[in-house]
Write an enzyme that holds these catalytic residues in place. Structure first.
Site, PDB file in Angstrom:
ATOM      1  CG  HIS A 178      -2.084   0.858   1.215  1.00  0.00           C
ATOM      2  ND1 HIS A 178      -1.974   2.220   1.066  1.00  0.00           N
ATOM      3  CD2 HIS A 178      -3.401   0.596   1.328  1.00  0.00           C
ATOM      4  CE1 HIS A 178      -3.181   2.738   1.116  1.00  0.00           C
ATOM      5  NE2 HIS A 178      -4.062   1.782   1.260  1.00  0.00           N
ATOM      6  CD  GLU A 282      -3.163   1.051  -2.219  1.00  0.00           C
ATOM      7  OE1 GLU A 282      -3.763   2.135  -2.067  1.00  0.00           O
ATOM      8  OE2 GLU A 282      -3.640  -0.053  -1.870  1.00  0.00           O
TER       9      GLU A 282
HETATM   10  O1  TA6 Z   1      -6.080   1.218  -0.781  1.00  0.00           O
HETATM   11  C1  TA6 Z   1      -7.128   2.103  -0.786  1.00  0.00           C
HETATM   12  C2  TA6 Z   1      -7.944   1.897   0.479  1.00  0.00           C
HETATM   13  O2  TA6 Z   1      -8.456   0.615   0.523  1.00  0.00           O
HETATM   14  C3  TA6 Z   1      -9.027   2.980   0.580  1.00  0.00           C
HETATM   15  O3  TA6 Z   1     -10.303   2.455   0.429  1.00  0.00           O
HETATM   16  C4  TA6 Z   1      -8.799   3.610   1.948  1.00  0.00           C
HETATM   17  O4  TA6 Z   1      -9.571   3.046   2.911  1.00  0.00           O
HETATM   18  C5  TA6 Z   1      -7.313   3.343   2.156  1.00  0.00           C
HETATM   19  O5  TA6 Z   1      -7.105   2.065   1.641  1.00  0.00           O
HETATM   20  C6  TA6 Z   1      -6.789   3.504   3.554  1.00  0.00           C
HETATM   21  O6  TA6 Z   1      -7.188   2.483   4.385  1.00  0.00           O
HETATM   22  P1  TA6 Z   1      -6.797   2.528   5.949  1.00  0.00           P
HETATM   23  O7  TA6 Z   1      -7.381   1.304   6.535  1.00  0.00           O
HETATM   24  O8  TA6 Z   1      -5.286   2.540   6.008  1.00  0.00           O
HETATM   25  O9  TA6 Z   1      -7.366   3.798   6.488  1.00  0.00           O
END
Ligand code: TA6
Length: 325
Positions: A178, A282
């Site tokens: 991520h 990601e």
């Molecule tokens: O990767 C994108 C995502 O899935 C978004 O939907 C958003 O929620 C982001 O990740 C961040 O997630 P987190 O759980 O780290 O707040």
């Protein structure tokens, strides 16, 4: 990582590549990787989480929120969180699984590494499920993660996940690196390599759409899962005259995320205006979960490069990057 006073065990001043284990201000263990030409990276054992990647002239290349919380069970906001064994809400576990809020160990005896690596600045981490984890995800696994800095300052993450179930059961998982890239101004950034691809829009109940033909640009919240992408994606930061090249292996999908202003305000561990200076791209395996039988191992590799680019002077044409080696 300015907000931290470090107590390092044996600070290494020699120009040769170095790997130092040290304590950060909140007592969390982290590893400092330094390459001879000056590039560096920081990895927290908490989450197996890269929180910093600097170029050979000391410029930070990853975004880390000034409000990031370095306290379990909260995941660190920024850098490269590891989403495993579940991406997002695609399952019964907490958002993005549990690997990003577990304590990993240094792997003192890793099995031979699959590929020759020029890097000397690397660390091997390992994660195995706790009894607690087995209650929510009843599978035995060994997750080995190598984080390495290349001689040219490239950052490489290689995950090897093995099913060690003794009950003969296979398991399936989804996955993402991520990555939060640091950008000068999100409205000036272009992403190349995802044009015309199908994606699932997380802002529209994961409905499937097809992307238009041009490079991606950003003027509002985005949360898309691109399916079966090329192995290379370019993130062009005009203002910084810099292009990030993302190379991925074993990770067919790619997620693009920016929370924009409203979601930014709603996140306690994220500054209200910080959405202007970050973009998540990601490398992921989401559409088709990875299934492993006992004894089987999966490998997912991410390689990040930051190359000077002056789009207008044609010094580096992203298309050439995407088509080249
Ligand atoms: O990767 C994108 C995502 O899935 C978004 O939907 C958003 O929620 C982001 O990740 C961040 O997630 P987190 O759980 O780290 O707040």
């Amino acid at each position: 990582m300015s907000s931290e006073k470090e107590k390092t065990t044996a600070p290494s001043s020699s120009p040769s590549p170095s790997v130092d284990l040290c304590k950060s201000i909140n007592g969390l263990d982290k590893v400092l990787l330094r390459e001879s030409r000056g590039s560096s990276a920081e990895v927290y054992l908490y989450g197996g989480h890269v929180t910093s990647w600097k170029s050979d002239h000391g410029e930070e290349l990853l975004f880390l929120s000034s409000k990031a919380i370095f306290k379990p069970p909260k995941a660190i906001r920024g850098g490269i969180p590891i989403c495993f064994p579940q991406f997002g809400g695609l399952g019964t576990l907490d958002q993005h699984g549990f690997a990003r809020n577990r304590f990993w160990n240094i792997d003192d005896d890793p099995p031979p590494f699959p590929t020759n690596t020029l890097s000397k600045a690397f660390v091997d981490l390992i994660l195995k499920p706790s009894e607690e984890d087995m209650k929510s995800w009843p599978h035995s696994f060994e997750y080995r993660l190598r984080i390495a800095l290349g001689p040219g300052g490239d950052l490489m993450l290689t995950s090897r996940i093995r099913n060690t179930n003794s009950d003969g059961k296979p398991f399936s998982f989804t996955f993402a690196y991520h990555t939060y890239f640091s950008v000068s101004d999100i409205s000036e950034v272009r992403v190349e390599g995802l044009e015309t691809l199908d994606y699932l829009d997380n802002l529209q109940n994961k409905e499937r759409f097809t992307e238009q033909g041009d490079a991606l640009t950003f003027e509002s919240e985005v949360d898309k899962i691109y399916l079966s992408t090329p192995t290379k994606i370019a993130i062009i930061d005009h203002e910084k005259k810099r292009t990030f090249v993302v190379r991925k292996d074993g990770l067919p999908d790619a997620v693009v995320w920016n929370p924009w202003d409203k979601k930014a305000k709603a996140m306690a561990d994220f500054g209200d205006d910080e959405y202007k200076h970050m973009l998540c791209v990601e490398a992921a395996a989401i559409e088709k979960p990875i299934t492993l039988k006992p004894g089987e191992e999966w490998k997912g590799r991410l390689e990040l490069s930051a190359v000077p680019s002056s789009y207008c002077s044609g010094q580096l044409d992203p298309q050439r990057v995407l088509q080249g080696s």
